[in-house]
Design a protein around this motif. Structure first.
Motif, PDB file in Angstrom:
ATOM      1  N   TYR A  83      35.579  58.392  35.390  1.00 41.06           N
ATOM      2  CA  TYR A  83      35.465  57.219  36.238  1.00 41.06           C
ATOM      3  C   TYR A  83      36.574  56.241  35.910  1.00 41.06           C
ATOM      4  CZ  TYR A  83      30.826  59.027  37.197  1.00 41.06           C
ATOM      5  OH  TYR A  83      29.785  59.824  37.577  1.00 41.06           O
ATOM      6  N   SER A  84      37.114  55.632  36.953  1.00 43.48           N
ATOM      7  CA  SER A  84      38.137  54.614  36.710  1.00 43.48           C
ATOM      8  C   SER A  84      37.970  53.483  37.712  1.00 43.48           C
ATOM      9  CB  SER A  84      39.520  55.237  36.842  1.00 43.48           C
ATOM     10  OG  SER A  84      39.632  55.887  38.088  1.00 43.48           O
ATOM     11  N   LEU A  85      38.473  52.331  37.350  1.00 42.84           N
ATOM     12  CA  LEU A  85      38.387  51.188  38.248  1.00 42.84           C
ATOM     13  C   LEU A  85      39.327  51.358  39.430  1.00 42.84           C
ATOM     14  CD1 LEU A  85      38.269  48.162  35.802  1.00 42.84           C
ATOM     15  CD2 LEU A  85      36.385  49.258  37.007  1.00 42.84           C
ATOM     16  N   THR A  86      38.875  50.925  40.568  1.00 43.94           N
ATOM     17  CA  THR A  86      39.761  50.850  41.716  1.00 43.94           C
ATOM     18  C   THR A  86      40.522  49.535  41.605  1.00 43.94           C
ATOM     19  OG1 THR A  86      38.122  49.655  42.988  1.00 43.94           O
ATOM     20  CG2 THR A  86      38.131  52.038  43.190  1.00 43.94           C
ATOM     21  N   GLU A  87      41.422  49.316  42.545  1.00 45.42           N
ATOM     22  CA  GLU A  87      42.145  48.054  42.568  1.00 45.42           C
ATOM     23  C   GLU A  87      41.164  46.893  42.688  1.00 45.42           C
ATOM     24  OE1 GLU A  87      44.776  45.630  41.864  1.00 45.42           O
ATOM     25  OE2 GLU A  87      45.222  47.765  41.777  1.00 45.42           O
ATOM     26  N   LYS A  88      40.196  47.108  43.548  1.00 44.28           N
ATOM     27  CA  LYS A  88      39.163  46.094  43.752  1.00 44.28           C
ATOM     28  C   LYS A  88      38.418  45.791  42.454  1.00 44.28           C
ATOM     29  CE  LYS A  88      35.200  45.223  46.842  1.00 44.28           C
ATOM     30  NZ  LYS A  88      34.412  45.792  47.973  1.00 44.28           N
ATOM     31  N   GLY A  89      38.118  46.847  41.719  1.00 38.17           N
ATOM     32  CA  GLY A  89      37.427  46.672  40.449  1.00 38.17           C
ATOM     33  C   GLY A  89      38.281  45.898  39.461  1.00 38.17           C
ATOM     34  N   ARG A  90      39.539  46.294  39.371  1.00 34.51           N
ATOM     35  CA  ARG A  90      40.448  45.604  38.444  1.00 34.51           C
ATOM     36  C   ARG A  90      40.616  44.135  38.806  1.00 34.51           C
ATOM     37  NH1 ARG A  90      43.001  50.550  38.221  1.00 34.51           N
ATOM     38  NH2 ARG A  90      44.118  50.132  40.157  1.00 34.51           N
ATOM     39  N   SER A  91      40.522  43.864  40.105  1.00 34.33           N
ATOM     40  CA  SER A  91      40.752  42.485  40.553  1.00 34.33           C
ATOM     41  C   SER A  91      39.648  41.536  40.094  1.00 34.33           C
ATOM     42  CB  SER A  91      40.886  42.442  42.074  1.00 34.33           C
ATOM     43  OG  SER A  91      39.644  42.656  42.687  1.00 34.33           O
ATOM     44  N   LEU A  92      38.609  42.091  39.531  1.00 38.07           N
ATOM     45  CA  LEU A  92      37.533  41.236  39.014  1.00 38.07           C
ATOM     46  C   LEU A  92      37.871  40.647  37.660  1.00 38.07           C
ATOM     47  CD1 LEU A  92      34.309  43.162  40.038  1.00 38.07           C
ATOM     48  CD2 LEU A  92      34.858  40.796  40.598  1.00 38.07           C
ATOM     49  N   ARG A  93      38.945  41.130  37.079  1.00 31.89           N
ATOM     50  CA  ARG A  93      39.322  40.692  35.737  1.00 31.89           C
ATOM     51  C   ARG A  93      39.309  39.172  35.538  1.00 31.89           C
ATOM     52  NH1 ARG A  93      43.224  44.114  32.492  1.00 31.89           N
ATOM     53  NH2 ARG A  93      42.547  43.490  30.421  1.00 31.89           N
ATOM     54  N   PRO A  94      39.965  38.413  36.425  1.00 31.40           N
ATOM     55  CA  PRO A  94      39.979  36.962  36.250  1.00 31.40           C
ATOM     56  C   PRO A  94      38.566  36.369  36.246  1.00 31.40           C
ATOM     57  CG  PRO A  94      41.491  37.613  38.007  1.00 31.40           C
ATOM     58  CD  PRO A  94      40.761  38.838  37.594  1.00 31.40           C
ATOM     59  N   VAL A  95      37.716  36.953  37.052  1.00 33.89           N
ATOM     60  CA  VAL A  95      36.344  36.469  37.115  1.00 33.89           C
ATOM     61  C   VAL A  95      35.651  36.696  35.774  1.00 33.89           C
ATOM     62  CG1 VAL A  95      34.118  36.668  38.248  1.00 33.89           C
ATOM     63  CG2 VAL A  95      36.226  36.936  39.570  1.00 33.89           C
ATOM     64  N   LEU A  96      35.783  37.903  35.268  1.00 30.98           N
ATOM     65  CA  LEU A  96      35.172  38.214  33.981  1.00 30.98           C
ATOM     66  C   LEU A  96      35.765  37.347  32.880  1.00 30.98           C
ATOM     67  CD1 LEU A  96      34.874  42.107  34.110  1.00 30.98           C
ATOM     68  CD2 LEU A  96      33.091  40.393  34.378  1.00 30.98           C
ATOM     69  N   ALA A  98      36.969  34.319  33.251  1.00 34.64           N
ATOM     70  CA  ALA A  98      36.413  32.971  33.401  1.00 34.64           C
ATOM     71  C   ALA A  98      35.025  32.916  32.787  1.00 34.64           C
ATOM     72  CB  ALA A  98      36.356  32.577  34.873  1.00 34.64           C
ATOM     73  N   MET A  99      34.239  33.960  33.025  1.00 34.65           N
ATOM     74  CA  MET A  99      32.892  34.002  32.467  1.00 34.65           C
ATOM     75  C   MET A  99      32.928  34.094  30.957  1.00 34.65           C
ATOM     76  SD  MET A  99      30.582  36.059  35.206  1.00 34.65           S
ATOM     77  CE  MET A  99      30.897  37.626  34.455  1.00 34.65           C
ATOM     78  N   ALA A 100      33.840  34.927  30.453  1.00 28.72           N
ATOM     79  CA  ALA A 100      33.966  35.077  29.011  1.00 28.72           C
ATOM     80  C   ALA A 100      34.375  33.757  28.372  1.00 28.72           C
ATOM     81  CB  ALA A 100      34.973  36.166  28.681  1.00 28.72           C
ATOM     82  N   ALA A 101      35.283  33.075  29.020  1.00 30.44           N
ATOM     83  CA  ALA A 101      35.762  31.802  28.485  1.00 30.44           C
ATOM     84  C   ALA A 101      34.633  30.778  28.429  1.00 30.44           C
ATOM     85  CB  ALA A 101      36.900  31.261  29.356  1.00 30.44           C
ATOM     86  N   TRP A 102      33.824  30.772  29.455  1.00 36.37           N
ATOM     87  CA  TRP A 102      32.704  29.831  29.485  1.00 36.37           C
ATOM     88  C   TRP A 102      31.712  30.138  28.360  1.00 36.37           C
ATOM     89  CZ3 TRP A 102      27.368  29.722  30.107  1.00 36.37           C
ATOM     90  CH2 TRP A 102      26.815  28.464  30.413  1.00 36.37           C
TER      91      TRP A 102
ATOM     92  N   TRP B  11      26.843  46.135  21.002  1.00 34.90           N
ATOM     93  CA  TRP B  11      27.921  45.363  21.567  1.00 34.90           C
ATOM     94  C   TRP B  11      27.684  44.986  23.024  1.00 34.90           C
ATOM     95  CZ3 TRP B  11      31.547  45.002  25.278  1.00 34.90           C
ATOM     96  CH2 TRP B  11      32.592  44.106  25.008  1.00 34.90           C
ATOM     97  N   HIS B  12      28.171  43.820  23.382  1.00 36.72           N
ATOM     98  CA  HIS B  12      28.126  43.473  24.795  1.00 36.72           C
ATOM     99  C   HIS B  12      29.278  42.547  25.104  1.00 36.72           C
ATOM    100  CE1 HIS B  12      26.057  40.182  22.804  1.00 36.72           C
ATOM    101  NE2 HIS B  12      26.423  39.428  23.799  1.00 36.72           N
ATOM    102  N   CYS B  13      29.737  42.564  26.338  1.00 36.28           N
ATOM    103  CA  CYS B  13      30.879  41.732  26.668  1.00 36.28           C
ATOM    104  C   CYS B  13      30.427  40.303  26.915  1.00 36.28           C
ATOM    105  CB  CYS B  13      31.661  42.322  27.842  1.00 36.28           C
ATOM    106  SG  CYS B  13      31.217  41.741  29.460  1.00 36.28           S
ATOM    107  N   PRO B  14      31.242  39.344  26.494  1.00 33.65           N
ATOM    108  CA  PRO B  14      30.886  37.934  26.519  1.00 33.65           C
ATOM    109  C   PRO B  14      30.498  37.432  27.907  1.00 33.65           C
ATOM    110  CG  PRO B  14      33.232  38.246  26.080  1.00 33.65           C
ATOM    111  CD  PRO B  14      32.584  39.566  25.971  1.00 33.65           C
ATOM    112  N   ALA B  15      31.068  38.049  28.927  1.00 35.46           N
ATOM    113  CA  ALA B  15      30.776  37.633  30.290  1.00 35.46           C
ATOM    114  C   ALA B  15      29.293  37.752  30.603  1.00 35.46           C
ATOM    115  CB  ALA B  15      31.588  38.475  31.274  1.00 35.46           C
TER     116      ALA B  15
END
Lengths: 107, 107
Positions: A83-96, A98-102, B11-15
């Motif tokens: 299994y691999s991420l599609t472009e759409k999947g990868r594009s969620l990175r900034p969202v994740l 932001a969540m991680a940062a919070w 383990w879990h991701c911070p998001a």
DNA sequence: CAGCATCCGCGAGGATACTG
DNA sequence: CAGTATCCTCGCGGATGCTG
């Protein structure tokens, strides 16, 4: 983000749509682990602590039909699928991120 | 975001932690509508299309105990109560914006 | 190794009605 | 107007076992 004061019926905030793709007990972690590249089913399962085979299977299928990841079947015996991420999947990175940062800031 | 290949259990991701605060059918919208300032119970209910009184009540209480919003009771008759975001609640803005941006881009 | 079928517990969220 | 109490439905996610 401006809005009026009248009653609203069908309205919903755009963030909700994104949430639909991210909610599910394992979805964020699946995305996280696939960020670096493809993984086989069991490899993925080992990384997620304690997912059931069935549950992961379902999750992956749903995410695939959501267009977040793609499944590749090598047609071999014994079975080999990854299994691999599609472009759409990868594009969620900034969202994740932001969540991680919070989450990070919240302590 | 670097990680090794060994098996992981707890383990879990911070998001994920952030997701806990945002999941719930109405939570994102509640935050959205409170971004501009306090709202009374019924005002909030009108803005969310079709929330049950009971459900909204429960949601607000949970979000309050999560520290996302604060409830102010004016002690009047008839009852008057309003809800506003706490600093913590407001700090979710970038996250919601990231999600909104993704939803926006996804078409 | 990867996937499906079956069964099940549990909690989120809705419907409705009542109270101060 | 705001809140609580009761009851109910529905689907997520887990447990287990079978198949190619």
């Amino acid at each position: 983000m401006a809005h009026d004061e009248s009653p609203h019926d069908g309205w919903h905030c755009p963030a909700e749509r994104t949430l639909e793709f991210l909610s599910g007990k394992w979805r964020p972690m699946v995305i996280y682990w696939l960020m670096d590249g493809p993984l086989r089913f069991n490899a993925l399962q080992r990384r997620l602590g304690g997912v059931t085979h069935r549950t992961l299977s379902k999750t992956l299928k749903e995410m695939e039909s959501d267009g977040l990841l793609s499944r590749r079947d090598y047609g071999e015996i014994p079975p080999r699928v990854d299994y691999s991420l599609t472009e759409k999947g990868r594009s969620l990175r900034p969202v994740l991120e932001a969540m991680a940062a919070w989450a990070e800031a919240g302590r």
